[in-house]
Design a protein around this motif. Structure first.
Motif, short mmCIF file in Angstrom:
data_model
loop_
_atom_site.label_atom_id
_atom_site.label_comp_id
_atom_site.label_asym_id
_atom_site.label_seq_id
_atom_site.Cartn_x
_atom_site.Cartn_y
_atom_site.Cartn_z
N ARG A 84 16.42 65.95 28.51
CA ARG A 84 17.03 65.20 29.61
C ARG A 84 17.10 66.13 30.82
NH1 ARG A 84 18.52 62.78 25.31
NH2 ARG A 84 19.16 60.66 25.11
N PRO A 85 16.23 65.91 31.80
CA PRO A 85 16.20 66.79 32.97
C PRO A 85 17.51 66.74 33.75
CG PRO A 85 14.27 65.36 32.91
CD PRO A 85 15.21 64.87 31.86
N MET A 93 15.56 70.94 36.19
CA MET A 93 15.73 71.86 35.07
C MET A 93 15.74 71.04 33.79
SD MET A 93 18.53 74.48 36.66
CE MET A 93 18.15 75.82 35.56
N VAL A 94 14.81 71.37 32.89
CA VAL A 94 14.69 70.66 31.63
C VAL A 94 15.17 71.59 30.51
CG1 VAL A 94 13.15 69.43 30.06
CG2 VAL A 94 12.69 69.43 32.53
N PRO A 95 16.33 71.31 29.89
CA PRO A 95 16.80 72.18 28.81
C PRO A 95 15.87 72.08 27.60
CG PRO A 95 18.23 70.25 29.04
CD PRO A 95 17.21 70.17 30.13
N LEU A 96 15.46 73.24 27.09
CA LEU A 96 14.58 73.28 25.94
C LEU A 96 15.32 73.67 24.66
CD1 LEU A 96 11.56 75.08 27.65
CD2 LEU A 96 11.90 72.63 27.29
N THR A 97 16.56 74.13 24.81
CA THR A 97 17.39 74.48 23.66
C THR A 97 18.72 73.75 23.80
OG1 THR A 97 18.21 76.41 24.85
CG2 THR A 97 16.40 76.77 23.31
N ARG A 98 19.37 73.52 22.64
CA ARG A 98 20.66 72.84 22.66
C ARG A 98 21.68 73.59 21.84
NH1 ARG A 98 19.45 66.81 21.05
NH2 ARG A 98 18.83 67.91 19.21
N ARG A 99 21.39 74.83 21.48
CA ARG A 99 22.29 75.61 20.65
C ARG A 99 23.49 76.05 21.46
NH1 ARG A 99 21.10 81.28 19.55
NH2 ARG A 99 23.06 81.89 18.70
N ALA A 100 24.68 75.93 20.90
CA ALA A 100 25.89 76.35 21.60
C ALA A 100 25.91 77.87 21.72
CB ALA A 100 27.12 75.88 20.84
N GLY A 101 26.14 78.36 22.93
CA GLY A 101 26.20 79.81 23.14
C GLY A 101 24.84 80.44 23.05
N GLY A 102 24.77 81.74 23.27
CA GLY A 102 23.51 82.46 23.15
C GLY A 102 22.56 82.18 24.29
N GLN A 104 19.72 80.52 26.44
CA GLN A 104 19.26 79.15 26.67
C GLN A 104 17.89 79.20 27.34
OE1 GLN A 104 21.12 76.37 25.71
NE2 GLN A 104 22.40 77.92 24.76
N ALA A 105 17.03 78.27 26.99
CA ALA A 105 15.68 78.17 27.57
C ALA A 105 15.58 76.89 28.39
CB ALA A 105 14.63 78.17 26.46
N TYR A 106 14.97 77.01 29.56
CA TYR A 106 14.77 75.87 30.45
C TYR A 106 13.37 75.91 31.02
CZ TYR A 106 19.79 75.04 30.54
OH TYR A 106 21.08 74.76 30.19
N LYS A 107 12.80 74.74 31.25
CA LYS A 107 11.62 74.63 32.10
C LYS A 107 12.19 74.25 33.46
CE LYS A 107 7.36 72.14 32.92
NZ LYS A 107 6.46 71.07 32.46
N VAL A 108 11.84 75.03 34.48
CA VAL A 108 12.36 74.78 35.82
C VAL A 108 11.18 74.46 36.73
CG1 VAL A 108 13.71 75.71 37.75
CG2 VAL A 108 14.22 76.44 35.41
N ILE A 109 11.31 73.37 37.48
CA ILE A 109 10.27 72.96 38.42
C ILE A 109 10.83 73.12 39.84
CG2 ILE A 109 8.72 71.11 39.16
CD1 ILE A 109 9.15 69.95 36.26
N TYR A 110 10.22 74.04 40.60
CA TYR A 110 10.63 74.28 41.98
C TYR A 110 9.76 73.42 42.90
CZ TYR A 110 13.23 78.33 40.34
OH TYR A 110 14.13 79.14 39.70
#
Length: 192
Positions: A84-85, A93-102, A104-110
């Protein structure tokens, strides 16, 4: 009559104990971290107290695991993550991980350079790493400026003033990793 939910809940205690011990955390330290009492934690681990959602949520956050891991939820059969962007300040910003804490990976489109918001240097706690997937990036770090293309990466201390944006008239796509501090800084609501 079988009660599968009883079997699931019976296994929570040993999993909680194993997670706490793997972190070398005491019951007192975990109590401080979660807001639950050491007595409650002990009873949960020993199976003398049936866990509630209000207890499991802070425990999942403290241990850095999904709630499903605590209750050993059965696999859904669908390993896909439904992305969900998030749109903020002209970025997608598209979250690629959903783990609490630690981390986080995102795909970011500028957006293309001409359509991006004005350059505003930022600082915040933590470290950030990004990899350019497509396009070219203008990366300003303190007094230095860099141009990175597809296949190039950068890692930096986010306490140094920085700015990232597309370097030309095409969007730039990045894979970005940052910890909780960076996530708060990048995804916090805009100040109006």
């Amino acid at each position: 009559m079988d009660h599968p939910e009883e079997d699931v809940l019976a296994g929570v205690g040993p999993r909680l104990r194993a997670l706490r011990r793997a972190r070398s955390a005491t019951l007192a330290a975990l109590a401080t971290e979660t807001g639950l009492t050491a007595s409650t934690l002990s009873r949960l681990e020993n199976g003398k107290l049936r866990p509630t959602l209000e207890q499991l949520l802070p425990l999942a956050r403290a241990h850095g695991v999904p709630l499903d891991d605590l209750v050993a939820a059965p696999p859904t059969g669908d390993p896909r993550i439904h992305l969900r962007p998030v749109r903020r300040a002209g970025l997608v910003m598209v979250p690629l991980t959903r783990r609490a804490g630690g981390i986080q990976a995102y795909k970011v489109i500028y957006p293309p350079a001409g359509r991006a918001p004005a350059m505003r240097m930022r600082t915040h706690e933590g470290y950030e790493w990004f990899y350019v997937l497509n396009g070219h990036v203008r990366f300003v770090l303190g007094e230095q400026e860099f141009r990175l293309g597809a296949g190039e990466a950068a890692e930096f201390d986010t306490r140094v003033p920085h700015w990232i944006g597309s370097a030309d008239n095409q969007p730039a796509e990045l894979l970005t990793l940052f910890g909780a501090q960076g996530e708060r800084a990048h995804l916090a609501p805009s100040k109006r």
